[in-house]
Design a protein around this motif. Structure first.
Motif, PDB file in Angstrom:
ATOM      1  N   VAL A  18      84.657  14.772  56.927  1.00 51.92           N
ATOM      2  CA  VAL A  18      85.004  16.070  56.331  1.00 51.92           C
ATOM      3  C   VAL A  18      85.916  15.862  55.126  1.00 51.92           C
ATOM      4  O   VAL A  18      85.709  16.435  54.056  1.00 51.92           O
ATOM      5  N   GLY A  19      86.927  15.018  55.300  1.00 48.96           N
ATOM      6  CA  GLY A  19      87.881  14.758  54.225  1.00 48.96           C
ATOM      7  C   GLY A  19      87.241  14.134  53.003  1.00 48.96           C
ATOM      8  O   GLY A  19      87.500  14.549  51.869  1.00 48.96           O
ATOM      9  N   LEU A  20      86.406  13.145  53.211  1.00 56.10           N
ATOM     10  CA  LEU A  20      85.759  12.462  52.089  1.00 56.10           C
ATOM     11  C   LEU A  20      84.786  13.367  51.347  1.00 56.10           C
ATOM     12  O   LEU A  20      84.703  13.328  50.116  1.00 56.10           O
ATOM     13  N   ARG A  21      84.060  14.182  52.088  1.00 53.94           N
ATOM     14  CA  ARG A  21      83.155  15.137  51.429  1.00 53.94           C
ATOM     15  C   ARG A  21      83.948  16.121  50.573  1.00 53.94           C
ATOM     16  O   ARG A  21      83.524  16.477  49.469  1.00 53.94           O
ATOM     17  N   ALA A  22      85.086  16.559  51.092  1.00 52.32           N
ATOM     18  CA  ALA A  22      85.930  17.487  50.336  1.00 52.32           C
ATOM     19  C   ALA A  22      86.489  16.816  49.088  1.00 52.32           C
ATOM     20  O   ALA A  22      86.541  17.430  48.016  1.00 52.32           O
ATOM     21  N   VAL A  23      86.898  15.564  49.196  1.00 48.55           N
ATOM     22  CA  VAL A  23      87.409  14.828  48.035  1.00 48.55           C
ATOM     23  C   VAL A  23      86.323  14.707  46.971  1.00 48.55           C
ATOM     24  O   VAL A  23      86.575  14.919  45.783  1.00 48.55           O
ATOM     25  N   ALA A  25      83.783  16.700  46.501  1.00 46.71           N
ATOM     26  CA  ALA A  25      83.562  18.033  45.926  1.00 46.71           C
ATOM     27  C   ALA A  25      84.696  18.397  44.968  1.00 46.71           C
ATOM     28  O   ALA A  25      84.456  18.992  43.911  1.00 46.71           O
ATOM     29  N   LEU A  26      85.925  18.047  45.306  1.00 48.89           N
ATOM     30  CA  LEU A  26      87.061  18.288  44.415  1.00 48.89           C
ATOM     31  C   LEU A  26      86.905  17.509  43.119  1.00 48.89           C
ATOM     32  O   LEU A  26      87.210  18.012  42.034  1.00 48.89           O
ATOM     33  N   ARG A  27      86.424  16.284  43.218  1.00 50.38           N
ATOM     34  CA  ARG A  27      86.209  15.463  42.025  1.00 50.38           C
ATOM     35  C   ARG A  27      85.190  16.132  41.103  1.00 50.38           C
ATOM     36  O   ARG A  27      85.392  16.199  39.891  1.00 50.38           O
ATOM     37  N   ARG A  28      84.108  16.637  41.666  1.00 51.55           N
ATOM     38  CA  ARG A  28      83.088  17.321  40.860  1.00 51.55           C
ATOM     39  C   ARG A  28      83.665  18.585  40.216  1.00 51.55           C
ATOM     40  O   ARG A  28      83.434  18.846  39.032  1.00 51.55           O
ATOM     41  N   LEU A  29      84.440  19.331  40.968  1.00 51.41           N
ATOM     42  CA  LEU A  29      85.063  20.545  40.447  1.00 51.41           C
ATOM     43  C   LEU A  29      86.031  20.215  39.323  1.00 51.41           C
ATOM     44  O   LEU A  29      86.041  20.873  38.279  1.00 51.41           O
ATOM     45  N   LEU A  30      86.823  19.177  39.502  1.00 51.57           N
ATOM     46  CA  LEU A  30      87.770  18.757  38.474  1.00 51.57           C
ATOM     47  C   LEU A  30      87.054  18.362  37.184  1.00 51.57           C
ATOM     48  O   LEU A  30      87.473  18.744  36.090  1.00 51.57           O
ATOM     49  N   GLU A  31      85.952  17.636  37.301  1.00 51.59           N
ATOM     50  CA  GLU A  31      85.175  17.246  36.122  1.00 51.59           C
ATOM     51  C   GLU A  31      84.655  18.473  35.384  1.00 51.59           C
ATOM     52  O   GLU A  31      84.677  18.516  34.150  1.00 51.59           O
ATOM     53  N   GLN A  32      84.186  19.464  36.141  1.00 50.71           N
ATOM     54  CA  GLN A  32      83.687  20.695  35.519  1.00 50.71           C
ATOM     55  C   GLN A  32      84.811  21.436  34.797  1.00 50.71           C
ATOM     56  O   GLN A  32      84.623  21.905  33.667  1.00 50.71           O
TER      57      GLN A  32
END
Length: 69
Positions: A18-23, A25-32
């Protein structure tokens, strides 16, 4: 920013999956978000050097990443 808040909460989950998937997703959001802000800065006449200084990277790095977009 509900999505970001939810993801940040899940990033601290005891279950590594769960934690790694969230990380991720956060990375993708940050890039956007970064891309949106870089475009905004360029549209407002900022130089690559000014953008790089705010991001804490070199002018060359930010130009290489966003210069052709």
């Amino acid at each position: 920013m509900t999505e970001a808040t939810d993801l940040a909460e899940r990033a601290g989950d005891r279950d590594p999956r769960v934690g790694l998937r969230a990380v991720a997703a956060l990375r993708r959001l940050l890039e956007q978000l970064e891309a949106v802000q870089v475009r905004s800065a360029r549209n407002q006449g900022w130089s690559w050097q000014e953008i790089a200084a705010e991001l804490g990277v070199s002018r060359q790095a930010v130009h290489k990443k966003y210069g052709r977009h």
